[in-house]
Scaffold this motif. Structure first.
Motif, PDB file in Angstrom:
ATOM      1  N   CYS A  71       0.842  -1.193   0.000  1.00 18.07           N
ATOM      2  CA  CYS A  71       0.000   0.000   0.000  1.00 18.07           C
ATOM      3  C   CYS A  71       0.877   1.243   0.000  1.00 18.07           C
ATOM      4  CB  CYS A  71      -0.888   0.023   1.240  1.00 18.07           C
ATOM      5  SG  CYS A  71      -1.947  -1.415   1.386  1.00 18.07           S
TER       6      CYS A  71
ATOM      7  N   ILE B 126       0.737   5.154   0.355  1.00 22.06           N
ATOM      8  CA  ILE B 126      -0.195   6.153   0.875  1.00 22.06           C
ATOM      9  C   ILE B 126       0.492   7.519   0.887  1.00 22.06           C
ATOM     10  CG2 ILE B 126      -1.628   6.826   2.835  1.00 22.06           C
ATOM     11  CD1 ILE B 126      -1.490   3.852   3.732  1.00 22.06           C
ATOM     12  N   SER B 127      -0.106   8.479   0.202  1.00 19.07           N
ATOM     13  CA  SER B 127       0.413   9.851   0.230  1.00 19.07           C
ATOM     14  C   SER B 127       0.342  10.373   1.652  1.00 19.07           C
ATOM     15  CB  SER B 127      -0.428  10.760  -0.666  1.00 19.07           C
ATOM     16  OG  SER B 127      -0.313  10.377  -2.000  1.00 19.07           O
TER      17      SER B 127
ATOM     18  N   HIS C 256      -5.340  11.178   3.476  1.00 17.19           N
ATOM     19  CA  HIS C 256      -5.169   9.921   2.745  1.00 17.19           C
ATOM     20  C   HIS C 256      -5.036   8.740   3.700  1.00 17.19           C
ATOM     21  CE1 HIS C 256      -3.862  12.806  -0.427  1.00 17.19           C
ATOM     22  NE2 HIS C 256      -4.646  12.029  -1.133  1.00 17.19           N
TER      23      HIS C 256
ATOM     24  N   GLN D 150      -8.450   7.897   5.271  1.00  9.84           N
ATOM     25  CA  GLN D 150      -9.383   7.256   4.349  1.00  9.84           C
ATOM     26  C   GLN D 150      -8.955   5.848   3.970  1.00  9.84           C
ATOM     27  OE1 GLN D 150     -10.089   9.799   0.968  1.00  9.84           O
ATOM     28  NE2 GLN D 150     -10.431  11.568   2.267  1.00  9.84           N
ATOM     29  N   SER D 151      -7.659   5.621   3.856  1.00  4.17           N
ATOM     30  CA  SER D 151      -7.194   4.309   3.384  1.00  4.17           C
ATOM     31  C   SER D 151      -7.037   3.281   4.502  1.00  4.17           C
ATOM     32  CB  SER D 151      -5.882   4.454   2.614  1.00  4.17           C
ATOM     33  OG  SER D 151      -4.885   5.023   3.427  1.00  4.17           O
TER      34      SER D 151
ATOM     35  N   CYS E  11       5.004   4.901   2.881  1.00  3.02           N
ATOM     36  CA  CYS E  11       4.410   6.169   3.304  1.00  3.02           C
ATOM     37  C   CYS E  11       5.445   6.985   4.077  1.00  3.02           C
ATOM     38  CB  CYS E  11       3.198   5.887   4.190  1.00  3.02           C
ATOM     39  SG  CYS E  11       2.273   7.338   4.696  1.00  3.02           S
TER      40      CYS E  11
ATOM     41  N   ASP F 145       4.631  10.525  -3.442  1.00  4.07           N
ATOM     42  CA  ASP F 145       4.293  11.516  -4.464  1.00  4.07           C
ATOM     43  C   ASP F 145       4.873  12.862  -4.069  1.00  4.07           C
ATOM     44  OD1 ASP F 145       2.654  12.601  -2.517  1.00  4.07           O
ATOM     45  OD2 ASP F 145       0.805  12.060  -3.489  1.00  4.07           O
TER      46      ASP F 145
END
Length: 68
Positions: free
Chosen positions: A5, A7-8, A14, A17-18, A38, A61
């Motif tokens: 996974c 995750i930003s 983020h 929510q994830s 992350c 990102d």
């Protein structure tokens, strides 16, 4: 099965929510290894996830950092 996974992390949105979705997948699927990519601190991630994981501590990102 491994679950990777990315995750930003330029705020908590983020992750907030994830994490519930990832935790549900962990309950429903036979995941042997969870890998979380992350930039969030490991201690923070441990508060959100229900089991042990491998942490790849790096940004996924170029998002815009949030100050609050």
């Amino acid at each position: 099965m491994k679950l990777y996974c990315a995750i930003s992390f330029h705020g908590y949105g983020h992750l907030a929510q994830s994490a519930p979705i990832i935790n549900t997948l962990l309950q429903r699927c036979k995941v042997k290894q969870l890998i979380i990519h992350c930039a969030a601190p490991n201690a923070l991630l441990k508060e959100w996830f229900d089991r042990e994981f491998t942490h790849l501590a790096a940004a996924t990102d170029l998002g815009t950092p949030m100050l609050n």
